[in-house]
Motif scaffolding. Sequence first.
Motif, mmCIF file in Angstrom:
data_model
loop_
_atom_site.group_PDB
_atom_site.id
_atom_site.type_symbol
_atom_site.label_atom_id
_atom_site.label_comp_id
_atom_site.label_asym_id
_atom_site.label_seq_id
_atom_site.Cartn_x
_atom_site.Cartn_y
_atom_site.Cartn_z
ATOM 1 N N GLU A 1 -2.748 -5.245 -2.883
ATOM 2 C CA GLU A 1 -4.621 -4.706 -3.929
ATOM 3 C C GLU A 1 -5.310 -4.950 -3.152
ATOM 4 O O GLU A 1 -5.179 -6.611 -3.184
ATOM 5 N N VAL A 2 -6.134 -4.364 -2.828
ATOM 6 C CA VAL A 2 -7.343 -4.891 -2.425
ATOM 7 C C VAL A 2 -8.396 -4.679 -3.296
ATOM 8 O O VAL A 2 -8.726 -3.346 -3.444
ATOM 9 N N GLY B 1 -12.769 -3.782 -4.033
ATOM 10 C CA GLY B 1 -13.482 -4.295 -3.907
ATOM 11 C C GLY B 1 -14.917 -2.890 -4.775
ATOM 12 O O GLY B 1 -14.328 -1.805 -5.222
ATOM 13 N N TYR C 1 -7.003 1.538 -4.753
ATOM 14 C CA TYR C 1 -5.781 1.116 -5.257
ATOM 15 C C TYR C 1 -5.165 1.870 -5.706
ATOM 16 O O TYR C 1 -4.103 2.678 -6.088
ATOM 17 N N ASP D 1 -11.160 -0.837 6.274
ATOM 18 C CA ASP D 1 -10.024 -1.400 7.018
ATOM 19 C C ASP D 1 -9.062 -1.623 5.251
ATOM 20 O O ASP D 1 -8.058 -1.854 5.629
ATOM 21 N N GLY D 2 -9.853 -2.245 4.403
ATOM 22 C CA GLY D 2 -8.867 -2.748 3.543
ATOM 23 C C GLY D 2 -8.336 -1.472 2.890
ATOM 24 O O GLY D 2 -6.840 -1.324 1.921
ATOM 25 N N TRP D 3 -8.850 -0.492 2.296
ATOM 26 C CA TRP D 3 -7.991 0.875 2.252
ATOM 27 C C TRP D 3 -7.593 0.756 3.404
ATOM 28 O O TRP D 3 -5.604 1.552 2.509
ATOM 29 N N ASP E 1 -14.847 -0.673 1.596
ATOM 30 C CA ASP E 1 -14.608 -1.476 3.167
ATOM 31 C C ASP E 1 -13.431 -0.714 3.729
ATOM 32 O O ASP E 1 -11.696 -0.611 2.872
ATOM 33 N N ARG F 1 -5.251 -0.446 4.855
ATOM 34 C CA ARG F 1 -3.872 -1.560 4.933
ATOM 35 C C ARG F 1 -3.407 -1.175 3.720
ATOM 36 O O ARG F 1 -2.023 -1.135 2.885
ATOM 37 N N MET F 2 -4.318 -0.168 2.404
ATOM 38 C CA MET F 2 -3.619 -0.522 1.071
ATOM 39 C C MET F 2 -3.115 1.160 1.266
ATOM 40 O O MET F 2 -1.656 1.270 0.827
ATOM 41 N N ASP G 1 -10.260 -11.531 -8.779
ATOM 42 C CA ASP G 1 -11.049 -10.559 -8.101
ATOM 43 C C ASP G 1 -12.374 -10.339 -8.766
ATOM 44 O O ASP G 1 -13.321 -9.608 -8.668
#
Length: 267
Positions: A96-97, A99, A161, A107-109, A105, A111-112, A207
């Motif tokens: 879970e990232v 934001g 997420y 890159d964060g999406w 983001d 990765r998820m 967060d």
Amino acid sequence: MGTFDLSGKKALVTGGARGLGEGFALALAKAGADVVISDIQDDLGKQAADRLAETGRRVGFVHHDVTAEGDWRAAVAATVDLLGGLDILVNNAGIEVTGLLSSFDPDGWRRMFDVNVIGTGLGLKYAFAAMAPGGTAGRGGVVINVASVAATIAFPGIAGYSASKSAVDRITRVAAQESGKLGYGVRVNCLYPGLVATDMGNQLAGDLVSLGLVSDLGEAIGAVVEQTPSGRLGEVSDMASAVVFLASDDAQFINGAGIPVDGGMGM
């Protein structure tokens, strides 16, 4: 209602080194299943497997990046070799990232989605290959995908997420249809856990403070509890009991379903 006896069943739990995954593995073993846990965290995974062995069941650990197809092939093969089959896959590994959309983001999406969505899809691919007639296990089985209450609610800070776990829900339903029509003999369901005070849950609360959505951890937790009719956070045991039920023959006519275990938060 039965006793949810899983004696003789063989299970693989991804992301089993800690948190919900370790809880799922322990509950399955206590119900009588032999269990392999997989994770990218080798030291924690081996320690979790050692604790799991105290149940007296046959257990194992395998290194496993769920975004890597070769790792899936190896993890399923290792499970079948060690346990003598595969009847249950718990597709639990996830990240879970947090934001805000105003600070989107990519890159964060990515990765998820790689872990939560691609990992789930690969798990289904290799579970079907092993469990379907002619596979290395070949006697059908159960896949339990771990989604989240985030797939059913709108909560600030977790758009990515929520999107990834909503995808897990949709994949689950299509997978159940394909399994049935193609004669795989594999039931596929998903679980919507509520917020639990695991490392991931605690990180989310922190967060939300960092993003300025709440003033402190107490307010973050209070915001969740306020939306939960049961009036508390979830516990690992709440989620693990549901996994054991879905894995058991008592749930043999539950297929293509999403089961909320969230205290009513997502109603």
